[in-house]
Motif scaffolding. Structure first.
Motif, PDB file in Angstrom:
ATOM      1  N   UNK A 194       0.392  -1.371  -0.307  1.00 36.38           N
ATOM      2  CA  UNK A 194      -0.265  -0.179  -0.235  1.00 36.38           C
ATOM      3  C   UNK A 194       0.830   1.377   0.119  1.00 36.38           C
ATOM      4  N   UNK A 195       1.893   1.093   0.866  1.00 40.48           N
ATOM      5  CA  UNK A 195       2.996   2.304   1.151  1.00 40.48           C
ATOM      6  C   UNK A 195       3.719   2.658  -0.866  1.00 40.48           C
ATOM      7  N   UNK A 196       3.535   1.561  -1.607  1.00 40.15           N
ATOM      8  CA  UNK A 196       4.311   2.056  -2.624  1.00 40.15           C
ATOM      9  C   UNK A 196       3.737   2.301  -3.706  1.00 40.15           C
ATOM     10  N   UNK A 197       1.728   2.293  -3.404  1.00 39.54           N
ATOM     11  CA  UNK A 197       1.305   1.963  -4.793  1.00 39.54           C
ATOM     12  C   UNK A 197       1.423   3.495  -5.202  1.00 39.54           C
ATOM     13  N   UNK A 198       1.870   5.179  -5.217  1.00 39.60           N
ATOM     14  CA  UNK A 198       1.531   6.043  -5.140  1.00 39.60           C
ATOM     15  C   UNK A 198       2.528   6.391  -6.260  1.00 39.60           C
ATOM     16  N   UNK A 199       3.423   5.311  -5.825  1.00 38.00           N
ATOM     17  CA  UNK A 199       4.699   4.733  -7.153  1.00 38.00           C
ATOM     18  C   UNK A 199       4.171   4.785  -8.437  1.00 38.00           C
ATOM     19  N   UNK A 200       3.245   3.778  -8.573  1.00 44.42           N
ATOM     20  CA  UNK A 200       2.821   3.282  -9.799  1.00 44.42           C
ATOM     21  C   UNK A 200       1.703   4.008 -10.934  1.00 44.42           C
ATOM     22  N   UNK A 201       1.709   3.940 -11.594  1.00 43.74           N
ATOM     23  CA  UNK A 201       1.233   4.334 -12.991  1.00 43.74           C
ATOM     24  C   UNK A 201       0.709   3.699 -14.002  1.00 43.74           C
ATOM     25  N   UNK A 202      -0.528   3.806 -14.283  1.00 44.39           N
ATOM     26  CA  UNK A 202      -1.143   2.581 -14.943  1.00 44.39           C
ATOM     27  C   UNK A 202      -0.212   2.757 -16.199  1.00 44.39           C
ATOM     28  N   UNK A 203       0.622   3.881 -17.055  1.00 38.47           N
ATOM     29  CA  UNK A 203       1.112   3.990 -18.128  1.00 38.47           C
ATOM     30  C   UNK A 203       2.459   3.012 -17.907  1.00 38.47           C
TER      31      UNK A 203
END
Lengths: 283, 283
Positions: A194-203
């Motif tokens: 969860x604390x890494x999800x902000x780094x992910x982008x669907x692109x």
């Protein structure tokens, strides 16, 4: 003042040219994690001392600076490199610039416009987290750049980097080279934690579909823009400890060669010592 | 996410008000160097984690930021604090601004003009190494500011800091408090060590002659500008390890209270995990 570093062993070994190395290999330097951590600490100490000298030189009127350009696929560790390597030197002397997808305002200018505004000032160690190279990679893979436009951008980039070099900025251009398997592990971790999800982008998933096209674009780019005045270095980046050590060494070797000098005082030292002792300040 | 820090023990103990503490004392926290170093390391870990969360929050559209304002006499350790405390967090999230004697161009503007241009952007930890407070201290001690002008500047500063606070910036204003004896030792060391001479300026000796006037100016300034929205903290700074620990704790407590939140993903996690696994990129 830091002990002067001899040679350019790491720069020679990692300089772009020919086939890309295995992303999990050690073309030079430590092969094991524990040794890598120790060597990073000592490279970090040299780097911090050299950077302080460069800062002092700049404060004394010197015009030189260093610019680290970080490129690599998503999750290749650009942010981690900034934290672990640039985090070793005094933040006073570091100028960080991250370049995301250009904004509407930025797109109304030449692609180098926003880049020029962030080049490091004298005495500083600048870091570009992505850079003008994105403006070749992304449109090329998306099919939005003709071959003629691409050649023009290469020419403009080489001229721009020559101009920077002439003005006293030494470029250290680093391609953080990871494998698609390692990227899959890292993207999966970003989604699962969860604390890494902000780094992910669907692109990121979409870019991954174009992996071979990006590798091709990088190979061409390294070939066309690895110049005598601004060479590229390829850092195997599947192992974070190796990546950190290698970037620290590339910077440390580069700064050692620049051999920054503490400025000579513009005052008389003995006179000031006497003045200081003659002044009995008390709170 | 960092463990949430309870309370505001260090902030309460160091908040400006009444007589200044002994510059070599420990009003709160460790009294010995070895303990101080250990506690700095753990405060640094909390600070790095909290700062990453603030950065993530900003990347997700959050508007909050933190601004550390460092003031103190020459050699009080502003640069050292930046290196040892801000050096503990990822440079991506730090925005450093040093303010020297205003240039001719800067003097043609209101004294807050150059300051406003450097306030931290959302998600960042800004640091002012000297600040708008110099524009009260220096002209006041030099006799160039009338009492009415001084009162006007206090009002303008308080209004400016209220505006910053309203916009989401939390200020942490720190006065690094050293003794004249410690300053004498540090200035002497700067003169005696060739690699430190660039940090010395003959005006430091002149400022030292006005030590009591500066102390008076600081006392007045702390009294007039330590507000509910932007309090001052006085950090005993004769011992560097105490100073570093105290500033790290002030920041860490402040960030813990803000309790920055990693943004919720704007995508469907399960869907992206499936998409990721379905894409067999290969180099």
């Amino acid at each position: 003042m830091a002990k002067k570093e001899k040679g350019n062993r790491v720069r020679d070994a990692l300089r772009a040219g020919g086939a890309l190395p295995d992303p999990a290999s050690s073309p030079v330097g430590p092969g094991k994690k524990d040794k890598g951590a120790k060597k990073l600490a000592s490279a970090g100490e040299r780097l911090a001392a050299l950077q302080e000298a460069l800062y002092a030189e700049g404060a004394g009127g010197g015009e030189r600076s260093v610019l680290l350009v970080l490129q690599g696929m998503d999750t290749s560790g650009k942010g981690g490199t900034v934290g672990h390597v640039l985090g070793l030197v005094n933040p006073m002397g570091v100028q960080y610039a991250g370049f995301k997808k250009p904004t509407a305002a930025e797109r109304r200018h030449d692609f180098l416009w926003r880049i020029r505004r962030r080049v490091p000032t004298p005495g500083h160690l600048g870091v570009f987290d992505r850079s003008h190279y994105e403006d070749i990679l992304v449109p090329r893979v998306s099919g939005l750049l003709t071959a003629a436009e691409r050649r023009r951008r290469y020419r403009e980039i080489n001229a721009f980097e020559q101009e920077l070099t002439d003005a006293g900025t030494t470029l250290v251009k680093v391609f953080l080279h990871i494998s698609p398997e390692e990227q899959l592990r890292r993207l999966t971790a970003r989604l699962e934690r969860p604390e890494k999800r902000w780094k992910f982008d669907p692109s990121d998933v979409l870019s991954r579909r174009h992996w071979p096209a990006y590798q091709q674009a990088y190979a061409d780019l390294l070939d066309r823009t690895s110049t005598g005045h601004a060479p590229w270095y390829v850092v195997p980046a599947d192992r974070k400890w190796y990546r950190n050590w290698a970037v620290a060494e590339l910077l440390s070797e580069t700064l050692a060669e620049l051999d920054p000098q503490f400025p000579e005082p513009a005052y008389d030292v003995a006179e000031q010592l006497a003045a200081l002792k003659g002044v009995g300040a008390s709170g």
